[in-house]
Motif scaffolding. Structure first.
Motif, short mmCIF file in Angstrom:
data_model
loop_
_atom_site.label_atom_id
_atom_site.label_comp_id
_atom_site.label_asym_id
_atom_site.label_seq_id
_atom_site.Cartn_x
_atom_site.Cartn_y
_atom_site.Cartn_z
N ASP A 140 -3.20 -1.30 -9.09
CA ASP A 140 -1.77 -1.18 -8.92
C ASP A 140 -1.23 -1.47 -7.51
O ASP A 140 -0.08 -2.31 -7.36
CB ASP A 140 -1.58 0.31 -8.53
N GLN A 141 -2.23 -1.86 -6.49
CA GLN A 141 -2.00 -2.50 -5.19
C GLN A 141 -1.46 -3.96 -5.63
O GLN A 141 -0.44 -4.29 -5.20
CB GLN A 141 -3.03 -2.48 -4.38
N ASP A 193 0.73 -1.05 0.08
CA ASP A 193 -0.04 -0.12 0.07
C ASP A 193 0.91 1.23 -0.03
O ASP A 193 0.67 2.22 -0.66
CB ASP A 193 -0.94 0.04 1.29
N THR A 240 2.51 1.72 -3.43
CA THR A 240 1.30 2.32 -4.40
C THR A 240 1.16 3.91 -4.02
O THR A 240 1.03 4.77 -5.06
CB THR A 240 -0.24 1.59 -3.99
N HIS A 300 3.91 5.70 -5.45
CA HIS A 300 3.87 5.55 -6.93
C HIS A 300 2.81 6.70 -7.36
O HIS A 300 3.21 7.53 -8.34
CB HIS A 300 3.61 4.31 -7.43
N ARG A 301 1.86 7.00 -6.80
CA ARG A 301 0.71 7.71 -7.33
C ARG A 301 0.82 9.11 -6.75
O ARG A 301 0.29 9.98 -7.22
CB ARG A 301 -0.72 7.06 -6.98
N ALA A 306 -6.77 2.90 -6.96
CA ALA A 306 -5.36 2.14 -7.35
C ALA A 306 -5.38 0.87 -7.06
O ALA A 306 -4.45 0.18 -6.63
CB ALA A 306 -4.47 2.92 -6.44
#
Ligand code: NCD
Length: 318
Positions: free
Chosen positions: A294-295, A150, A153, A156-157, A291
């Motif tokens: 993505d996770q 998490d 993620t 990243h975001r 997301a």
């Protein structure tokens, strides 16, 4: 070992929880995950870093994504991976947790990845073996690799974790994901809120350093990240919510409730999701706001890093 894992500052034999880890140790694991994100997008994904090493996945509870994720992580590093489904193992014949651990230990695995319905069971097991142990979720206690994925993620975001406001919403009481995330996000300097009906909050949760809200409108106000949790009915004895329909009305995430959060707020969910119970289906699938995929993707990279770091630490102590 042909990896930067050797230089990582994570001076522990096991990964049993996030509680007690420093921000530097958490960052070290996240940094070690980064190269694997790219690696996992290539056609040829397999490395040889863990060639000759053995990883045993020992799951006393059902799991789809976590077990698959660890299996892929091990295989992509070149390890031999064994999955032990408890339904077909000696546990069903009455063997105790410790006897199972001692038996597996005698086969010289390098890493045991363990999920168990009882809080504390994975730590107990780790005291009886010579290999590294990763907690893949113990009861309501911790699920450290979920919190790490998490965090990766979010990095990243959003580019950072420090200073962000994160609202963790739903069944906090039964959630090991919530507990691991609370420890990690606090260590990394985020502002952590929990949003839930009083029946789904553990007593004295504020002692973990969170702000408590009972209404989504106030709990989501101006937040950057919304982490939704599943109603963990399998852990509930008795009735904690009047009905799932009513639960969705007050605590389910939908477009209307989202308006309280920042316009670019990110939605997360560890899975498995109950669409229409804790999250509106359309919102969950909106990749600009959610997301969730993505996770899952970054989870493999995080687990690869954890496997590398722990096997490297093990090699140093031999
Ligand atoms: C979580 C778990 O098992 O704790 N799932 C997961 O590992 N991705 C959360 C859940 O089961 O709701």
């Amino acid at each position: 070992m042909n990896t930067s894992a050797s230089n990582i500052n994570y001076p522990h034999r096991h990964l049993l929880g996030i509680e007690g880890l420093t921000a530097q140790e958490i960052s070290a694991l996240l940094d070690a995950s980064k190269p694997h994100v790219e690696q996992n997008r290539r056609a040829d994904k397999t490395l040889t870093t863990l060639h000759g090493r053995t990883l045993i996945n020992l799951f006393f509870e059902n799991s789809t994504r976590t077990r698959t994720s660890f299996e892929l992580a091990g295989k992509r590093l070149g390890a031999d991976v064994i999955n032990m489904a408890v339904s077909t193992s000696s546990i069903k014949k009455g063997e105790t947790l410790i006897d199972t651990a001692v038996t597996l230990n005698a086969m010289h695995p390098d890493v045991l990845v363990v999920r168990h319905p009882d809080s504390g069971a994975v730590k107990l097991l780790s005291e009886k073996v010579n290999c590294a142990v990763i907690n893949a979720g113990d009861g309501r206690h911790e699920h450290p690799t979920q919190a790490l994925l998490d965090a990766l993620t979010i990095r990243h975001r959003k580019g950072r974790i420090e200073g962000l406001t994160v609202a963790i919403c739903g069944d906090i009481l039964h959630s090991r994901v919530a507990r691991s995330n609370i420890h990690l996000l606090n260590a990394m300097g985020a502002h952590v809120r929990v949003v839930a009906p009083p029946t789904l909050l553990p007593a004295k949760i504020e002692n973990l350093g969170v702000e408590v809200f009972h209404h989504m409108a106030s709990g989501l106000h101006d937040c950057d990240i919304i982490m939704m949790l599943r109603l963990q009915v399998e852990r509930m004895q008795g009735s904690f919510v009047p009905s799932t329909r009513e639960y969705f009305r007050f605590y389910g995430l939908d477009a209307k409730k989202m308006t309280a959060a920042k316009p670019d707020a990110l939605i997360m969910h560890p899975g498995p999701m109950n669409r229409g119970v804790e999250i509106d289906s359309e919102l969950a699938d909106d990749i600009t706001r959610s997301a969730i995929c993505d996770q899952v993707e970054l989870g493999v990279a995080v687990r690869m890093a954890c496997l590398e770091v722990l096997t490297d630490n093990l090699a140093k102590t031999l």
